[in-house]
Design an enzyme around this catalytic site. Structure first.
Site, PDB file in Angstrom:
ATOM      1  N   ASP A  99       0.814  -1.218   0.000  1.00 30.50           N
ATOM      2  CA  ASP A  99       0.000   0.000   0.000  1.00 30.50           C
ATOM      3  C   ASP A  99       0.852   1.275   0.000  1.00 30.50           C
ATOM      4  O   ASP A  99       2.007   1.282   0.451  1.00 30.50           O
ATOM      5  CB  ASP A  99      -0.900   0.035   1.230  1.00 30.50           C
ATOM      6  N   HIS A 251       3.631  -2.656   3.162  1.00 29.54           N
ATOM      7  CA  HIS A 251       3.742  -1.279   2.676  1.00 29.54           C
ATOM      8  C   HIS A 251       5.080  -1.070   1.988  1.00 29.54           C
ATOM      9  O   HIS A 251       6.119  -1.530   2.474  1.00 29.54           O
ATOM     10  CB  HIS A 251       3.606  -0.277   3.829  1.00 29.54           C
TER      11      HIS A 251
END
Length: 733
Positions: A99, A251
């Site tokens: 993300d 991430h």
């Protein structure tokens, strides 16, 4: 046949029949540059999530409106076409998802590890990061990874209207199409978690997004790498339990992701040995690819968007570099001025300092005058009160207001009037030099008054035969108005710091027209005053340097001049000064390659003048541009502190200049306002001068309207007498 006359066409005529006025290019171009600059900065703020960003995270809400099969279902939620379904990953199938990227530091490292271990993943990218780093998104697609949307600005969609949600999706797709030429059907809401965390606030958003054809992808395995708990802990949390399939949340942006990269490098080979496959989401589900190729207008729009964003990024980077250069130059100049002006003051104020034997020989004072009826009487009376022997030559340059008659009616001894047809200030000064009786010549403006000691102080440096010219200390006489006070600060700083610095460096750029002295032999050797430029004082000073003469500064030779009292008059004066300085620099550009003692000005003076009087002031508005940008978009506190720091440095320099010149500090109260308003006017004037020069425009001498408010200082002093044996050495032409 009578000659044809050209009539204004329809495009040049207003509705009432009068000619339509066009905005001059010298004004239009600065406006266009300013608008383009602000547009680029706004775009930068936009793609850096500084505009329209909303990062609020909603508190937990009730779940009674969420279907139970969603709460208990898999991490892929399908609400397309009114469906309410969830999907899970097959056993031993892991879909790695990343993300908040792409990040220029960590995304390439993540991609390198995935390629090293022949694994695929899904990257949920934001529109802001995609717009700034399109090459990384392109690499993701080229290396076989899937890309999903993560909104443009990463807001909590539970707080947003449907219009804002549509905008977030469409703008994110626009950036993706420009970066990689594709659209995607995968979406992950910011701040999402497991399917079981869906509530009454987020569920309607999921349904609405599904109605637009998107699969909503959450996760069922959170590595919690954003906490940076350590490599071992990230691996433990990211590893599926009992051989089940999983969508793992990780991430590749948002901070230091070194632990994520290290965990990934160890986890991939480990789980592969245990029979896990790392595929794209659609590969794991056996579904068609989430990517659709973009063509036509949509591709062109996306490409144009990326080009504009990249241009704004490069422009901003350039502005930051320019700001750093300006900041360095400003600070370096201030430090240099403080050090050298202090050294100059200590040198000339020593008790044993002397230029040589006192200069007592008479002096010719030239006063070129064009329509100076309101000022000329004060000017001449101040010269008559000089404590040094002088002759005064008022050269009337074709005045139409009776200037010459006023001087003649005064009937003062040693004051002569020379009339000529209007030919300009340089011609008037040359005419005065030709009629002057003495070898030391003082030049001043018709709106200026001298103190009784000014001429005596001004000519003492001529005891040194190497000195060809002397700059006096011009001061603002009408400093009671706000504009006058601002110019007073400028003059005091300019003359008491700049000129002292240039004196020590032996590269004085300008003998001010208001108060300067010359050796006749020096003037004759360089051909006298020239009308090649609009800054004849700067031109003659540079010529003297190139001829090998010294040009020095006399701090006690004070002259009080009438500064412009309106913005329009100030604009006209400074426009002429700026343009004339550029002309003089260009005229004497060959000094850069000259050798010998006369080449010192070219090696030191000309670069200094060009850098500090032309280039640096032109770039200095960057400080104010970034001040405004920082106040609007942040970080506000750091921006204000930085600006206050620059203001503090300027205040210290101004206070030191006022102390050197023995001026009252009360005028410095207006310094902050000067920096906000007056300085901006000077920037625009300089920019206009640049444009005039670059476009080949011509600028005429612009006469300022005088009021005569500057009175004679120290009145009552006896007029200076001229020795009889030299009174008629040179005839009147």
């Amino acid at each position: 046949m009578p000659p044809r006359t050209r009539r204004p066409g329809p495009a040049n005529v207003a509705r009432d029949g009068s000619p339509r006025r066009r905005l001059p290019m010298r004004l239009l171009l600065p406006v266009l540059v300013l608008v383009a600059l602000m547009a680029m900065l706004m775009l930068r703020g936009f793609v850096h999530s500084e505009i329209l960003a909303d990062h609020r995270v909603r508190p937990p809400a009730a779940t009674d409106k969420v279907p139970q099969k969603i709460l208990e279902g898999g991490p892929v939620i399908d609400t397309r076409g009114g469906r309410t379904e969830t999907l899970r990953m097959p056993d031993r199938h892991v879909v790695l998802t990343f993300d908040d990227g792409p990040d220029p530091t960590w995304t390439p490292r993540v991609l390198d590890v995935l390629r090293k271990h022949d694994a695929h993943a899904v990257f949920f990218v934001t529109g802001t990061m995609t717009s700034r780093h399109p090459d990384l998104v392109r690499r993701m697609v080229e290396e076989g990874h899937e890309v999903g949307l993560h909104t443009f600005n990463h807001p909590d969609l539970s707080y947003q209207s449907k219009k804002r949600i549509d905008w977030e999706l469409s703008q994110n797709q626009l950036a993706l199409s420009g970066a990689a030429g594709i659209r995607t059907s995968l979406f992950r809401p910011p701040y999402s978690s497991f399917a079981g965390a869906m509530d009454n606030k987020s569920w309607p958003v999921t349904e609405y997004i599904g109605s637009h054809g998107y699969l909503t992808v959450v996760n069922n395995t959170d590595s919690e790498d954003w906490r940076r708990p350590g490599v071992e802990e990230i691996i433990r949390k990211a590893t599926p339990k009992g051989g089940k399939g999983a969508i793992v949340l990780m991430h590749d942006s948002g901070g230091d992701r070194s632990q994520t990269v290290a965990a990934l490098d160890r986890m991939l080979p480990d789980l592969k040995k245990r029979g896990y496959a790392f595929a794209n989401l659609t590969e794991a589900l056996g579904a068609p690819s989430a990517h659709t190729e973009v063509t036509g207008l949509e591709l062109w729009k996306g490409t144009a968007w990326i080009v504009l964003v990249q241009a704004s990024e490069h422009l901003t980077d350039g502005l930051v570099v320019g700001l750093a250069i300006v900041g360095t130059l400003v600070i370096a100049r201030f430090v240099l001025m403080l050090l050298l002006s202090g050294a100059h003051a200590r040198r000339v104020r020593r008790r044993d300092f002397s230029w040589g034997p006192p200069v007592t020989e008479p002096v010719s004072v030239l006063v070129p005058a064009y329509n100076e009826a309101k000022c000329i009487e004060n000017t001449v009376r101040s010269l008559a009160a000089s404590d040094h022997p002088v002759e005064v030559l008022v050269v009337d340059d074709g005045s139409s207001d009776g200037t010459a008659r006023i001087v003649e009616a005064m009937g003062l001894p040693n004051v002569r009037v020379i009339r000529q047809l209007n030919a300009g200030k340089p011609a008037a000064l040359n005419r005065g030099v030709a009629n002057a009786r003495y070898d030391l010549i003082v030049m001043m403006d018709g709106d200026t008054v001298f103190e009784p000691s000014t001429v005596r102080e001004l000519v003492q440096p001529f005891a040194d035969p190497r000195v060809g010219a002397v700059a006096g200390n011009a001061k603002v006489g009408n400093k009671d108005s706000l504009i006058g006070a601002w110019q007073h600060i400028e003059y005091v700083m300019g003359f008491n710091l700049d000129r002292r610095m240039y004196d020590v460096l032996r590269c004085m750029p300008t003998i001010p027209g208001a108060v300067g002295a010359f050796r006749r032999a020096a003037l004759e050797r360089v051909g006298g005053m020239s009308d090649d430029t609009l800054a004849e004082d700067t031109d003659i000073t540079m010529a003297l340097h190139r001829d090998g003469w010294r040009v020095v500064y006399a701090e006690n030779a004070r002259a009080w001049t009438e500064a412009p009292e309106t913005v329009q008059q100030l604009w006209s004066q400074r426009y002429r000064w700026s343009y004339g300085t550029m002309q003089a620099i260009w005229k004497h550009r060959r000094a850069l390659v000259e050798k010998g003692p006369s080449g010192r000005f070219g090696r030191v003076g000309l670069p200094f003048v060009s850098l500090f009087m032309v280039v640096a002031p032109l770039l200095a508005p960057l400080i104010d541009v970034f001040l405004l940008y920082g106040l609007v978009f942040g970080p506000t506190q750091k921006t204000v502190m930085a600006w206050l720091g620059v203001l503090a440095i300027q205040a210290v320099c101004a206070a030191y200049a006022f102390r050197l010149d023995r001026e009252r500090m009360t005028h410095l109260i207006s310094l902050p306002l000067q920096q906000l308003l007056y300085r901006q006017l000077m920037y625009v004037v300089l920019l206009q001068s640049w444009i005039t020069a670059l476009t080949g425009g011509r600028l005429r001498w612009q006469k300022l309207r005088r009021t005569g408010v500057v009175d004679t200082p120290g009145g009552g002093a006896a007029p200076g007498r001229v020795p009889a044996d030299t009174a008629d050495r040179r005839p009147v032409a």
